[in-house]
Design an enzyme around this catalytic site. Structure first.
Site, PDB file in Angstrom:
ATOM      1  N   SER A  20     -28.965 -10.479  65.303  1.00  0.00           N
ATOM      2  CA  SER A  20     -29.246  -9.347  64.416  1.00  0.00           C
ATOM      3  C   SER A  20     -30.740  -9.242  64.079  1.00  0.00           C
ATOM      4  O   SER A  20     -31.399 -10.246  63.804  1.00  0.00           O
ATOM      5  CB  SER A  20     -28.449  -9.518  63.124  1.00  0.00           C
ATOM      6  N   GLY A  45     -29.078  -5.776  60.517  1.00  0.00           N
ATOM      7  CA  GLY A  45     -28.346  -5.838  59.252  1.00  0.00           C
ATOM      8  C   GLY A  45     -28.212  -4.462  58.611  1.00  0.00           C
ATOM      9  O   GLY A  45     -29.197  -3.740  58.480  1.00  0.00           O
ATOM     10  N   ASN A  68     -41.169 -13.508  59.991  1.00  0.00           N
ATOM     11  CA  ASN A  68     -40.963 -12.095  59.703  1.00  0.00           C
ATOM     12  C   ASN A  68     -40.502 -11.913  58.271  1.00  0.00           C
ATOM     13  O   ASN A  68     -39.833 -12.782  57.706  1.00  0.00           O
ATOM     14  CB  ASN A  68     -39.977 -11.458  60.692  1.00  0.00           C
ATOM     15  N   LEU A  72     -35.057  -6.169  55.690  1.00  0.00           N
ATOM     16  CA  LEU A  72     -33.777  -5.512  55.960  1.00  0.00           C
ATOM     17  C   LEU A  72     -33.870  -3.992  56.013  1.00  0.00           C
ATOM     18  O   LEU A  72     -33.002  -3.284  55.517  1.00  0.00           O
ATOM     19  CB  LEU A  72     -32.723  -5.950  54.920  1.00  0.00           C
ATOM     20  N   CYS A 129     -29.647 -12.858  51.046  1.00  0.00           N
ATOM     21  CA  CYS A 129     -30.375 -11.969  50.133  1.00  0.00           C
ATOM     22  C   CYS A 129     -31.190 -12.799  49.139  1.00  0.00           C
ATOM     23  O   CYS A 129     -30.650 -13.667  48.476  1.00  0.00           O
ATOM     24  CB  CYS A 129     -29.380 -11.103  49.365  1.00  0.00           C
ATOM     25  N   ILE A 191     -28.222 -20.579  63.287  1.00  0.00           N
ATOM     26  CA  ILE A 191     -28.774 -20.455  61.948  1.00  0.00           C
ATOM     27  C   ILE A 191     -29.529 -19.135  61.775  1.00  0.00           C
ATOM     28  O   ILE A 191     -29.951 -18.526  62.757  1.00  0.00           O
ATOM     29  CB  ILE A 191     -29.751 -21.630  61.653  1.00  0.00           C
ATOM     30  N   ASN A 192     -29.714 -18.765  60.523  1.00  0.00           N
ATOM     31  CA  ASN A 192     -30.664 -17.707  60.191  1.00  0.00           C
ATOM     32  C   ASN A 192     -32.061 -18.343  60.170  1.00  0.00           C
ATOM     33  O   ASN A 192     -32.224 -19.506  60.535  1.00  0.00           O
ATOM     34  CB  ASN A 192     -30.290 -17.090  58.839  1.00  0.00           C
TER      35      ASN A 192
HETATM   36  C1  FMN Z   1     -37.624  -9.537  63.151  1.00  0.00           C
HETATM   37  C2  FMN Z   1     -36.343 -10.239  62.771  1.00  0.00           C
HETATM   38  C3  FMN Z   1     -35.379  -9.548  62.029  1.00  0.00           C
HETATM   39  C4  FMN Z   1     -34.180 -10.175  61.666  1.00  0.00           C
HETATM   40  N1  FMN Z   1     -33.237  -9.474  60.957  1.00  0.00           N
HETATM   41  C5  FMN Z   1     -32.044 -10.065  60.652  1.00  0.00           C
HETATM   42  C6  FMN Z   1     -31.003  -9.322  60.011  1.00  0.00           C
HETATM   43  O1  FMN Z   1     -31.120  -8.117  59.732  1.00  0.00           O
HETATM   44  N2  FMN Z   1     -29.851  -9.982  59.694  1.00  0.00           N
HETATM   45  C7  FMN Z   1     -29.656 -11.309  60.015  1.00  0.00           C
HETATM   46  O2  FMN Z   1     -28.585 -11.861  59.722  1.00  0.00           O
HETATM   47  N3  FMN Z   1     -30.610 -12.015  60.670  1.00  0.00           N
HETATM   48  C8  FMN Z   1     -31.779 -11.424  60.987  1.00  0.00           C
HETATM   49  N4  FMN Z   1     -32.743 -12.149  61.673  1.00  0.00           N
HETATM   50  C9  FMN Z   1     -32.472 -13.542  62.069  1.00  0.00           C
HETATM   51  C10 FMN Z   1     -32.023 -13.646  63.531  1.00  0.00           C
HETATM   52  O3  FMN Z   1     -30.828 -12.922  63.763  1.00  0.00           O
HETATM   53  C11 FMN Z   1     -31.820 -15.118  63.947  1.00  0.00           C
HETATM   54  O4  FMN Z   1     -30.833 -15.706  63.136  1.00  0.00           O
HETATM   55  C12 FMN Z   1     -33.100 -15.936  63.827  1.00  0.00           C
HETATM   56  O5  FMN Z   1     -34.227 -15.186  64.211  1.00  0.00           O
HETATM   57  C13 FMN Z   1     -33.065 -17.227  64.640  1.00  0.00           C
HETATM   58  O6  FMN Z   1     -32.894 -16.980  66.029  1.00  0.00           O
HETATM   59  P1  FMN Z   1     -34.153 -16.918  67.076  1.00  0.00           P
HETATM   60  O7  FMN Z   1     -34.934 -18.185  66.884  1.00  0.00           O
HETATM   61  O8  FMN Z   1     -33.527 -16.812  68.421  1.00  0.00           O
HETATM   62  O9  FMN Z   1     -34.937 -15.706  66.699  1.00  0.00           O
HETATM   63  C14 FMN Z   1     -33.953 -11.526  62.044  1.00  0.00           C
HETATM   64  C15 FMN Z   1     -34.930 -12.206  62.799  1.00  0.00           C
HETATM   65  C16 FMN Z   1     -36.100 -11.590  63.180  1.00  0.00           C
HETATM   66  C17 FMN Z   1     -37.104 -12.349  64.001  1.00  0.00           C
END
Ligand code: FMN
Length: 303
Positions: A20, A45, A68, A72, A129, A191-192
């Site tokens: 996401s 999201g 980042n 949202l 949040c 993870i987030n």
């Molecule tokens: C620019 C950006 C926007 C994101 N927006 C959301 C979001 O709206 N909702 C959410 O649950 N996670 C969000 N995430 C988290 C990612 O979905 C993911 O959990 C996190 O980046 C770790 O994975 P990665 O290392 O492959 O990026 C966001 C990440 C990035 C980089």
């Protein structure tokens, strides 16, 4: 190699999903590959009402990752359902909607709005949040809140599988996962991002207008692997692995520690076709390892 995976009420043609916030509403990536090739896509999201997000700059590059603080930004659930969902190939590829709200009741309302949408395969709950009244700590850090939010979503979600996406910014990820399980979650995702910040010594200023942001990318893969491993060992729920995945080997590492599927996030910013390529690359790597399916490999880490 049979790439199909089924878990927690979800059936995917392969275990590759997009994370996401890193894949827009899916439609933006049509020039880079066939969306029908993916196991699924998780959209940005979505909140009840449209959100503007945070002021710029909202992105900063860091060693082996990025920060980042988008805040949202999204078009809101009504416009998503009206303008985006019908244009996605949801019959062939699972479309998972990531829910964002700051109160259990709002999460319940969002779930109720999407429960009847045929094109939605599952709901993913983002419990990160920031709680302004408690110094900015994410309210999803408290197990009692995670349980309440999960219960609210599950009550309104009809037959849609509910995925609870966990934050690594906690002392005990298993306690967070257990709270989601107790609230009725069907699947966990982890993870987030990790909370972080970056500063500029010349300007004496933070690099993000929001000062703090979420760290993602290769830098966080070891944290993601550790969290997924702990969750998969301790709890009976299937887990989707997220964090720093950019290659087939990264994806299989997550499956080896117990993940049923994976999500590709920040890697998409480097190469917008990463998730599409990963489907073929995982198939090739599984061939090299002589795997017939993921069943025997998942969670088979020898310690
Ligand atoms: C620019 C950006 C926007 C994101 N927006 C959301 C979001 O709206 N909702 C959410 O649950 N996670 C969000 N995430 C988290 C990612 O979905 C993911 O959990 C996190 O980046 C770790 O994975 P990665 O290392 O492959 O990026 C966001 C990440 C990035 C980089």
């Amino acid at each position: 190699m049979d790439m199909r995976v089924s878990f927690g009420g979800l059936s995917l043609k392969n275990p590759v999903l997009t994370a996401s916030g890193t894949f827009g509403y899916g439609l933006e990536f049509m020039p880079y590959g066939d969306l029908k090739k993916l196991g699924g896509l998780v959209v940005k999201g979505i909140s009840l009402k449209p959100r503007q997000g945070n002021p710029m700059p909202r992105i900063a590059e860091t060693p082996a990752g990025m920060l980042n603080a988008i805040g949202l930004q999204n078009i809101g659930v009504e416009i998503f359902v009206r303008d985006k969902l019908p244009r996605l190939p949801w019959r062939e590829t699972a479309v998972i909607v990531n829910l964002y709200a700051c109160a259990a009741e709002e999460f319940g309302e969002l779930a109720a709005r999407l429960a009847g949408e045929e094109g939605v395969a599952a709901l993913e709950v983002n419990v990160s949040c920031p709680n302004v009244s408690e110094g900015g700590a994410a309210f999803g850090a408290a197990p009692s809140q995670i349980r309440r939010v999960t219960e609210a979503v599950k009550r309104s979600a009809g037959d849609k599988p509910v995925i609870v996406k966990l934050s690594p910014n906690v002392t005990d990820i298993v306690a967070a996962g257990r709270a989601a399980a107790d609230g009725g979650a069907d699947i966990l995702s982890a993870i987030n991002t990790l909370t972080g910040m970056a500063v500029d010594v010349r300007k004496r200023a933070p690099r993000l207008a929001n000062v703090v942001g979420g760290l993602s990318g290769p830098a966080i893969k070891p944290v993601g692997l550790r969290c997924v491993w702990q969750l998969a060992r301790a709890l009976p729920l299937p887990v989707i692995g997220i964090g720093g995945i950019a290659s087939a080997e990264d994806a299989l590492e997550y499956i080896l520690v117990g993940a049923h599927a994976v999500q590709v996030g920040t890697a998409t910013f480097l190469r917008p076709d990463t998730a599409f390529r990963l489907v073929d690359e995982i198939d090739a790597l599984c061939g090299e390892l002589s795997l017939q399916s993921f069943e025997g490999y998942r969670g088979s880490l020898s310690i």
